[in-house]
Motif scaffolding. Structure first.
Motif, PDB file in Angstrom:
ATOM      1  N   GLU A   1       7.417   2.257   0.927  1.00 43.57           N
ATOM      2  CA  GLU A   1       7.424   0.796   0.932  1.00 43.57           C
ATOM      3  C   GLU A   1       7.694   0.206  -0.451  1.00 43.57           C
ATOM      4  O   GLU A   1       7.754  -1.007  -0.611  1.00 43.57           O
ATOM      5  CB  GLU A   1       6.091   0.263   1.466  1.00 43.57           C
ATOM      6  N   ARG A   2       7.799   1.063  -1.474  1.00 43.31           N
ATOM      7  CA  ARG A   2       8.052   0.637  -2.854  1.00 43.31           C
ATOM      8  C   ARG A   2       6.922  -0.220  -3.420  1.00 43.31           C
ATOM      9  O   ARG A   2       7.141  -1.140  -4.191  1.00 43.31           O
ATOM     10  CB  ARG A   2       9.380  -0.112  -2.982  1.00 43.31           C
ATOM     11  N   LEU A   3       5.677   0.141  -3.051  1.00 46.06           N
ATOM     12  CA  LEU A   3       4.504  -0.606  -3.497  1.00 46.06           C
ATOM     13  C   LEU A   3       3.631   0.185  -4.469  1.00 46.06           C
ATOM     14  O   LEU A   3       2.877  -0.406  -5.240  1.00 46.06           O
ATOM     15  CB  LEU A   3       3.650  -1.018  -2.291  1.00 46.06           C
ATOM     16  N   VAL A   4       3.730   1.517  -4.431  1.00 44.77           N
ATOM     17  CA  VAL A   4       2.827   2.370  -5.208  1.00 44.77           C
ATOM     18  C   VAL A   4       3.623   3.463  -5.916  1.00 44.77           C
ATOM     19  O   VAL A   4       4.495   4.116  -5.309  1.00 44.77           O
ATOM     20  CB  VAL A   4       1.760   3.021  -4.291  1.00 44.77           C
ATOM     21  N   TRP A   5       3.325   3.653  -7.192  1.00 44.86           N
ATOM     22  CA  TRP A   5       3.854   4.784  -7.959  1.00 44.86           C
ATOM     23  C   TRP A   5       2.826   5.916  -7.911  1.00 44.86           C
ATOM     24  O   TRP A   5       1.638   5.668  -8.061  1.00 44.86           O
ATOM     25  CB  TRP A   5       4.017   4.427  -9.430  1.00 44.86           C
ATOM     26  N   THR A   6       3.276   7.142  -7.761  1.00 43.10           N
ATOM     27  CA  THR A   6       2.438   8.315  -7.957  1.00 43.10           C
ATOM     28  C   THR A   6       2.945   8.994  -9.220  1.00 43.10           C
ATOM     29  O   THR A   6       4.149   9.270  -9.333  1.00 43.10           O
ATOM     30  CB  THR A   6       2.498   9.272  -6.761  1.00 43.10           C
ATOM     31  N   VAL A   7       2.039   9.222 -10.174  1.00 44.22           N
ATOM     32  CA  VAL A   7       2.432   9.835 -11.441  1.00 44.22           C
ATOM     33  C   VAL A   7       1.559  11.043 -11.738  1.00 44.22           C
ATOM     34  O   VAL A   7       0.387  11.073 -11.385  1.00 44.22           O
ATOM     35  CB  VAL A   7       2.367   8.827 -12.614  1.00 44.22           C
TER      36      VAL A   7
ATOM     37  N   MET B   1       3.766 -12.136   1.639  1.00 46.78           N
ATOM     38  CA  MET B   1       3.259 -10.797   1.395  1.00 46.78           C
ATOM     39  C   MET B   1       3.257 -10.040   2.721  1.00 46.78           C
ATOM     40  O   MET B   1       2.801 -10.538   3.730  1.00 46.78           O
ATOM     41  CB  MET B   1       1.859 -10.876   0.802  1.00 46.78           C
ATOM     42  N   SER B   2       3.744  -8.813   2.684  1.00 49.45           N
ATOM     43  CA  SER B   2       3.764  -7.994   3.889  1.00 49.45           C
ATOM     44  C   SER B   2       2.368  -7.465   4.198  1.00 49.45           C
ATOM     45  O   SER B   2       1.478  -7.464   3.350  1.00 49.45           O
ATOM     46  CB  SER B   2       4.729  -6.819   3.711  1.00 49.45           C
ATOM     47  N   VAL B   3       2.203  -6.991   5.406  1.00 46.95           N
ATOM     48  CA  VAL B   3       0.928  -6.393   5.809  1.00 46.95           C
ATOM     49  C   VAL B   3       0.635  -5.171   4.937  1.00 46.95           C
ATOM     50  O   VAL B   3      -0.503  -4.964   4.509  1.00 46.95           O
ATOM     51  CB  VAL B   3       0.970  -5.999   7.303  1.00 46.95           C
ATOM     52  N   PHE B   4       1.663  -4.380   4.648  1.00 46.78           N
ATOM     53  CA  PHE B   4       1.470  -3.187   3.816  1.00 46.78           C
ATOM     54  C   PHE B   4       0.993  -3.562   2.417  1.00 46.78           C
ATOM     55  O   PHE B   4       0.106  -2.926   1.858  1.00 46.78           O
ATOM     56  CB  PHE B   4       2.760  -2.373   3.730  1.00 46.78           C
ATOM     57  N   ALA B   5       1.585  -4.600   1.844  1.00 46.70           N
ATOM     58  CA  ALA B   5       1.184  -5.039   0.505  1.00 46.70           C
ATOM     59  C   ALA B   5      -0.268  -5.503   0.504  1.00 46.70           C
ATOM     60  O   ALA B   5      -1.020  -5.213  -0.432  1.00 46.70           O
ATOM     61  CB  ALA B   5       2.107  -6.141   0.014  1.00 46.70           C
ATOM     62  N   ALA B   6      -0.685  -6.204   1.557  1.00 43.44           N
ATOM     63  CA  ALA B   6      -2.072  -6.670   1.648  1.00 43.44           C
ATOM     64  C   ALA B   6      -3.037  -5.483   1.742  1.00 43.44           C
ATOM     65  O   ALA B   6      -4.099  -5.485   1.112  1.00 43.44           O
ATOM     66  CB  ALA B   6      -2.235  -7.593   2.850  1.00 43.44           C
ATOM     67  N   VAL B   7      -2.671  -4.466   2.510  1.00 42.21           N
ATOM     68  CA  VAL B   7      -3.514  -3.272   2.638  1.00 42.21           C
ATOM     69  C   VAL B   7      -3.618  -2.546   1.300  1.00 42.21           C
ATOM     70  O   VAL B   7      -4.713  -2.133   0.886  1.00 42.21           O
ATOM     71  CB  VAL B   7      -2.971  -2.330   3.740  1.00 42.21           C
TER      72      VAL B   7
END
Length: 103
Positions: free
Chosen positions: A92-98, A1-7
């Motif tokens: 980072e392809r971790l979060v969708w904004t809808v 898991m990347s640092v960004f994913a953990a955050v």
């Protein structure tokens, strides 16, 4: 898991930032997810006019909702919404904004 994913996981687990919601894909089964709500005003230019509109946006984790589509349903507490427009992922392809509209 990347640092960004953990955050991102920490942010979505924080009860002061995120909340529980139910995501229902068009024709699918309900899934319990965590969302970060953003209810921002939006100003749109139309010629010389400026139009103000109240908007409802949420962030969803890609890990929980890999492919949100327009028309999918989100229930937050007692309110129901439909996704409108195309969802957008973060860098980072971790979060969708809808964008949502009342159902």
């Amino acid at each position: 898991m990347s640092v960004f994913a953990a955050v991102i996981d920490n942010l979505f687990c924080d009860p002061n930032i995120a909340r529980d919601a139910v995501y229902i894909a068009d024709g699918g089964a309900p899934i319990l997810v965590r969302v970060v709500t953003r209810c921002a005003d939006e100003i749109t230019r139309f010629g010389d006019a400026r139009l103000w509109s109240d908007t409802t946006r949420i962030d969803l984790r890609v890990a929980e909702v890999p492919n949100p589509r327009p028309g999918d349903r989100i229930e937050i507490g007692t309110e129901a919404f439909l996704i409108q427009g195309e969802p957008v992922r973060d860098r980072e392809r971790l979060v969708w904004t809808v964008n949502l509209r009342p159902a």
